[in-house]
Design an enzyme around this catalytic site. Sequence first.
Site, PDB file in Angstrom:
ATOM      1  N   LYS A 115       0.824  -1.207   0.000  1.00 58.93           N
ATOM      2  CA  LYS A 115       0.000   0.000   0.000  1.00 58.93           C
ATOM      3  C   LYS A 115       0.854   1.253   0.000  1.00 58.93           C
ATOM      4  O   LYS A 115       0.444   2.270  -0.562  1.00 58.93           O
ATOM      5  CB  LYS A 115      -0.995  -0.001   1.170  1.00 58.93           C
ATOM      6  CG  LYS A 115      -2.094  -1.034   0.960  1.00 58.93           C
ATOM      7  CD  LYS A 115      -3.440  -0.620   1.511  1.00 58.93           C
ATOM      8  CE  LYS A 115      -4.513  -1.617   1.069  1.00 58.93           C
ATOM      9  NZ  LYS A 115      -5.725  -1.599   1.855  1.00 58.93           N
ATOM     10  N   LYS A 197      -4.781 -11.675  -7.360  1.00 57.05           N
ATOM     11  CA  LYS A 197      -6.082 -11.902  -6.728  1.00 57.05           C
ATOM     12  C   LYS A 197      -7.113 -10.916  -7.278  1.00 57.05           C
ATOM     13  O   LYS A 197      -6.769  -9.798  -7.667  1.00 57.05           O
ATOM     14  CB  LYS A 197      -5.977 -11.798  -5.198  1.00 57.05           C
ATOM     15  CG  LYS A 197      -5.831 -10.406  -4.644  1.00 57.05           C
ATOM     16  CD  LYS A 197      -6.156 -10.376  -3.140  1.00 57.05           C
ATOM     17  CE  LYS A 197      -6.255  -8.928  -2.683  1.00 57.05           C
ATOM     18  NZ  LYS A 197      -6.850  -8.687  -1.400  1.00 57.05           N
ATOM     19  N   LYS A 200     -10.821  -5.217  -5.579  1.00 56.09           N
ATOM     20  CA  LYS A 200     -11.697  -4.080  -5.847  1.00 56.09           C
ATOM     21  C   LYS A 200     -10.901  -2.912  -6.390  1.00 56.09           C
ATOM     22  O   LYS A 200     -11.459  -2.001  -6.969  1.00 56.09           O
ATOM     23  CB  LYS A 200     -12.368  -3.591  -4.576  1.00 56.09           C
ATOM     24  CG  LYS A 200     -12.520  -4.605  -3.526  1.00 56.09           C
ATOM     25  CD  LYS A 200     -13.374  -4.100  -2.421  1.00 56.09           C
ATOM     26  CE  LYS A 200     -12.548  -3.820  -1.181  1.00 56.09           C
ATOM     27  NZ  LYS A 200     -13.384  -3.817   0.012  1.00 56.09           N
TER      28      LYS A 200
END
Length: 331
Positions: A115, A197, A200
């Site tokens: 992140k 994966k 979103k």
Amino acid sequence: MEEQKKNMLSLIQPTNTPHLGNYLGAMQNWVKLQNDYNCYFGIADLHSITVRQDPVKLRNQIKESYALLIAAGLDPEKSTLFVQGHNSNHAELSWILSCYTQFGELSRMTQFKDKSAKHADNINAGLFTYPVLMAGDILLYQSDLVPVGADQKQHIEIARDIAIRFNNAYGETFKVPEGFIPKFGARVMSLQDPSMKMSKSDPNPNGFVAIMDDPSVIMKKFKRAVTDSDTFIAFDPENKPGVSNLLSIYTSFTGLTMDEAVKHFDGLGYGSLKTEVAEAVIAGLEPVQNEYKKILSDKAYLEKIMADGAEKASAQARKTLRKVYRKVGLA
Ligand code: ATP
Ligand code: LTN
């Protein structure tokens, strides 16, 4: 009897679009487990502000994702469904636990590394201490089990380490939790790049199927799914990741075993596989989509169960927090 049931907790962030990965890796299993455990499920709104959010959008998304929990089949009579930010015990315990967590161990978290690379202009302290808040979520409810997708393994591990460290220093205070990761569906992969994966945050909307996608959109996304240059259908995640991902999704929605699913597609081509998987997903999501719209249109009901959930969760969490204050010497 109620007392003998084990405790289970899991939260989901309210931001962005909930997708099949969230549904199969998390929500669907929560629904299956809610009869057998004392369950706490909720919305991790405090976690979501580690990335900058628009306040108006966030306020709506919290309600929407809460409605989705119920639409997916969680029963507010059986499980405690709550919003993390409506329960101040989470923020309080997080501070205390941050004093029992090492800088070094937080630096090694892969999510922090990912992140901070993705949001290089906003590497805030909350992003760094994210796992401490999550450990607090889990430990407040004396959770035995934490049902999550495989990506959360490292976070469960650090929650365990913090619990063990605290217990060693002050005597038995927290239950040491275990992760509960489903066999299939724990890692739903992107339809466009099956080595990643389903996420979103995928900038390519064809990579993920949103729970609220229209049937025609779902069909289109599956038809465009990346497979491979073979022509046979087999479950082999290493060599045939795209096809295996489709098969996993199929078993999760139909309830068939993997062997039964593979047999079902014996002799058929990728076109049939994609269409049938899409049909199973469309049929499986239809009741969730209908229920979601119904719940969101009844604001009074939604607000009432949100308030009840916050109260129930706070009462439980407060018990643990009081114990922690006493142990540390703050009370
Ligand atoms: P993003 O994919 O954008 O990083 P996230 O992982 O932060 O989103 P959350 O809403 O926090 O998404 O995740 C809620 C739950 O869904 C977690 O238990 C997580 O493990 C699970 N989950 C997320 N993506 C997948 C996936 N592709 N396959 C299986 N489970 C998943
Ligand atoms: N970090 C999790 C969301 C989350 C969570 C939790 C999951 C916050 N607190 C406690 C399980 C238990 C995620 O991003 N999926």
